[in-house]
Design an enzyme around this catalytic site. Structure first.
Site, PDB file in Angstrom:
ATOM      1  N   TYR A 144       0.862  -1.188   0.000  1.00  0.00           N
ATOM      2  CA  TYR A 144       0.000   0.000   0.000  1.00  0.00           C
ATOM      3  C   TYR A 144       0.892   1.229   0.000  1.00  0.00           C
ATOM      4  CZ  TYR A 144      -3.354   3.479   1.823  1.00  0.00           C
ATOM      5  OH  TYR A 144      -4.145   4.601   2.018  1.00  0.00           O
ATOM      6  N   ASP A 239       9.371   2.778  -0.683  1.00  0.00           N
ATOM      7  CA  ASP A 239       8.356   3.481   0.097  1.00  0.00           C
ATOM      8  C   ASP A 239       8.620   3.162   1.572  1.00  0.00           C
ATOM      9  OD1 ASP A 239       4.685   3.514   0.262  1.00  0.00           O
ATOM     10  OD2 ASP A 239       6.253   4.465   1.466  1.00  0.00           O
ATOM     11  N   LYS A 267       4.949   9.308   8.692  1.00  0.00           N
ATOM     12  CA  LYS A 267       4.798   8.777  10.049  1.00  0.00           C
ATOM     13  C   LYS A 267       5.839   9.320  11.040  1.00  0.00           C
ATOM     14  CE  LYS A 267       2.563   4.689   8.134  1.00  0.00           C
ATOM     15  NZ  LYS A 267       1.156   4.726   8.558  1.00  0.00           N
TER      16      LYS A 267
HETATM   17  P1  KE4 Z   1      -0.565   8.430   4.679  1.00  0.00           P
HETATM   18  O1  KE4 Z   1      -1.116   9.152   3.471  1.00  0.00           O
HETATM   19  O2  KE4 Z   1      -1.623   7.602   5.397  1.00  0.00           O
HETATM   20  O3  KE4 Z   1       0.222   9.335   5.621  1.00  0.00           O
HETATM   21  O4  KE4 Z   1       0.534   7.399   4.134  1.00  0.00           O
HETATM   22  C1  KE4 Z   1       0.174   6.471   3.153  1.00  0.00           C
HETATM   23  C2  KE4 Z   1       1.131   5.298   3.222  1.00  0.00           C
HETATM   24  C3  KE4 Z   1       2.118   5.198   2.258  1.00  0.00           C
HETATM   25  N1  KE4 Z   1       3.009   4.179   2.280  1.00  0.00           N
HETATM   26  C4  KE4 Z   1       2.962   3.232   3.253  1.00  0.00           C
HETATM   27  C5  KE4 Z   1       3.968   2.122   3.236  1.00  0.00           C
HETATM   28  C6  KE4 Z   1       1.970   3.299   4.264  1.00  0.00           C
HETATM   29  O5  KE4 Z   1       1.927   2.340   5.221  1.00  0.00           O
HETATM   30  C7  KE4 Z   1       1.028   4.340   4.252  1.00  0.00           C
HETATM   31  C8  KE4 Z   1      -0.085   4.453   5.282  1.00  0.00           C
HETATM   32  N2  KE4 Z   1      -0.197   3.358   6.182  1.00  0.00           N
HETATM   33  C9  KE4 Z   1      -1.504   3.130   6.724  1.00  0.00           C
HETATM   34  C10 KE4 Z   1      -1.427   1.826   7.541  1.00  0.00           C
HETATM   35  N3  KE4 Z   1      -1.700   0.704   6.746  1.00  0.00           N
HETATM   36  C11 KE4 Z   1      -1.990   4.280   7.547  1.00  0.00           C
HETATM   37  C12 KE4 Z   1      -3.238   3.990   8.363  1.00  0.00           C
HETATM   38  C13 KE4 Z   1      -4.480   4.491   7.674  1.00  0.00           C
HETATM   39  O6  KE4 Z   1      -4.619   4.373   6.447  1.00  0.00           O
HETATM   40  O7  KE4 Z   1      -5.331   5.003   8.433  1.00  0.00           O
END
Ligand code: KE4
Length: 430
Positions: A144, A239, A267
């Site tokens: 993701y 990523d 994060k």
């Molecule tokens: P954000 O747009 O949520 O800050 O980041 C997206 C993203 C990009 N790349 C990786 C590897 C990520 O894990 C994420 C976001 N992770 C999710 C957890 N699976 C955030 C939690 C959520 O979507 O509420």
């Protein structure tokens, strides 16, 4: 657990927020039941609206690596807010933040701040397309990269055909430019490249996956991708929104000794505030506006409050390498305790673990890609999740999510978690 206030809030929330939450995974859809609404957190604990206390293993999906309400980060934010919240103009702190990131992550020569991991990955593939003049990207099933259209793509029918939209609203045209391959499968990547000669701008992956549950790269996989990308003029993107500053000070690129062309971050970089970033090779990053023609912008990018939090967090990690030794030890203690219980109960479930990331998969198969992960018994995971929640342990509400440890976890927390784990495993198999 009495959770009436959370239930009431969830009912109310659904009247004004889609699904009652501002990010889908929070709604507990894949584990059933109602989400607990968190009121406050400190150290290793979160507290819900009914004042239930939980030891938490999510840490806001990664950012709270030093535990909640870290006094240094809090102090930095308090002093920053006295000077107003946002200027929309360059600031000293952004320069210091960029220099710190460049000094911590060897693969990053230049970096641009944004406001989320999604913005970082969207920008990274746009720069890769601008830099190479090519359109297609390769991603891996189960990885993701945020909610950008190019990433919400499911595997195409054949191994070498285009992806298909994985969400309404993503167009076929966008899907045509995203190719997907199984994680840990180098040959499938080569087949995609052979079938799309000269058209692939970038390959993006989670160097350690958190988003299908924790899945590690097989020996040689990351190195093999480095060679394939170099040989085919493909921008190699790590990523590291999850792994950055977690698996090592320099993230996965340091831990595995691989130099990707670009790295995306999020994060931990914001210390809990909304921050993302992308960076890497100078000649690629110099394509970014206003230095180059690839446009990317953001009103709150480099926001002074977020920079204060992020800079303090990263500075602490940079100056205290013992944080990573502690996280390794905590992860080893916890996972060996889990394995002892599984053995004692004659359960053969799979645990994937690296440093302060782990997942317990309710499958007896090895889990090295998304197909494997999907053999997990998600209904049983749901029961385990609630059994642990009722014992005061707060896990990610999905089988397909990694857990994250913080330095706030002590031996007594570990003991409590292991006790709750064993009791929960017994309970759900009765
Ligand atoms: P954000 O747009 O949520 O800050 O980041 C997206 C993203 C990009 N790349 C990786 C590897 C990520 O894990 C994420 C976001 N992770 C999710 C957890 N699976 C955030 C939690 C959520 O979507 O509420």
């Amino acid at each position: 657990m009495q959770i009436s206030r959370s239930e009431e809030l969830f009912k109310r929330a659904k009247n004004s927020i889609p699904g009652g939450v501002n990010s889908p995974v929070r709604a507990f859809k894949s584990v059933g039941g109602n989400p607990v609404f968190i009121k406050k957190a400190k150290g290793a604990y979160v507290f819900d609206e009914d004042d239930n206390q939980y030891i938490e293993l999510i840490n806001s999906w990664g950012p709270m690596i030093l535990g909640h309400a870290n006094p240094k980060v809090e102090e930095a934010v308090r002093s920053a807010i006295k000077n107003s919240f946002s200027f929309g103009a360059p600031t000293r702190r952004e320069v210091e933040m960029a220099e710190l990131i460049v000094s911590m992550v060897p693969a990053i020569e230049k970096v641009r701040m944004v406001n989320s991991g999604t913005e970082a990955t969207m920008a990274a593939i746009r720069v890769a397309r601008g830099f190479t003049g090519k359109d297609k990207i390769i991603k891996f099933e189960g990885c993701y990269h945020g909610h950008g259209d190019s990433f919400l793509i499911a595997a195409g029918s054949g191994a070498v055909t285009m992806g298909v939209p994985d969400s309404p609203g993503v167009t076929k045209n966008v899907a045509n430019d995203t190719l997907t391959a199984p994680y840990n499968d180098l040959e499938s990547v080569q087949r995609l490249i052979d079938a799309n000669k000269g058209q692939i701008a970038a390959l993006i992956l989670e160097p350690v996956v958190g988003n299908m549950g924790c899945v590690l790269p097989k020996p040689g996989f990351l190195e093999g991708l480095r060679k394939i990308c170099t040989d085919n003029n493909i921008v190699y993107i790590f990523d590291e929104v999850m792994t950055g500053f977690r698996l090592a000070k320099g993230g996965a690129s340091e831990r595995f000794g691989i130099t990707p062309d670009l790295i995306t971050l999020g994060k931990i970089i914001g210390g809990g505030m909304p921050v993302g970033a992308y960076g890497g090779r100078k000649e690629i990053m110099n394509c970014v506006s206003p230095q180059g023609p690839v446009y990317q912008a953001g009103t709150l990018s480099g926001n002074p409050i977020a920079m204060a939090a992020g800079f303090t967090m990263l500075s602490y990690l940079n100056e205290h390498p013992e944080v990573y030794t502690k996280l390794e030890k905590t992860g080893d203690k916890l996972v060996s305790g889990f394995k002892k219980s599984l053995k004692k109960l004659n359960l053969k479930y799979t645990i994937n673990h690296i440093g302060s990331m782990y997942s317990l998969f309710f499958t007896e198969n090895q889990v090295t890609d998304f197909e494997d992960a999907k053999t997990s018994n998600t209904a049983l995971f749901g029961k385990y999740f609630h059994a642990m929640l009722n014992k005061g342990i707060y896990l990610a509400p999905s089988q397909y999510e990694s857990l994250f440890l913080s330095t706030a976890l002590t031996d007594s927390h570990i003991k409590t978690i292991l006790q709750a784990n064993e009791e929960s495993l017994i309970e759900i198999h009765q």
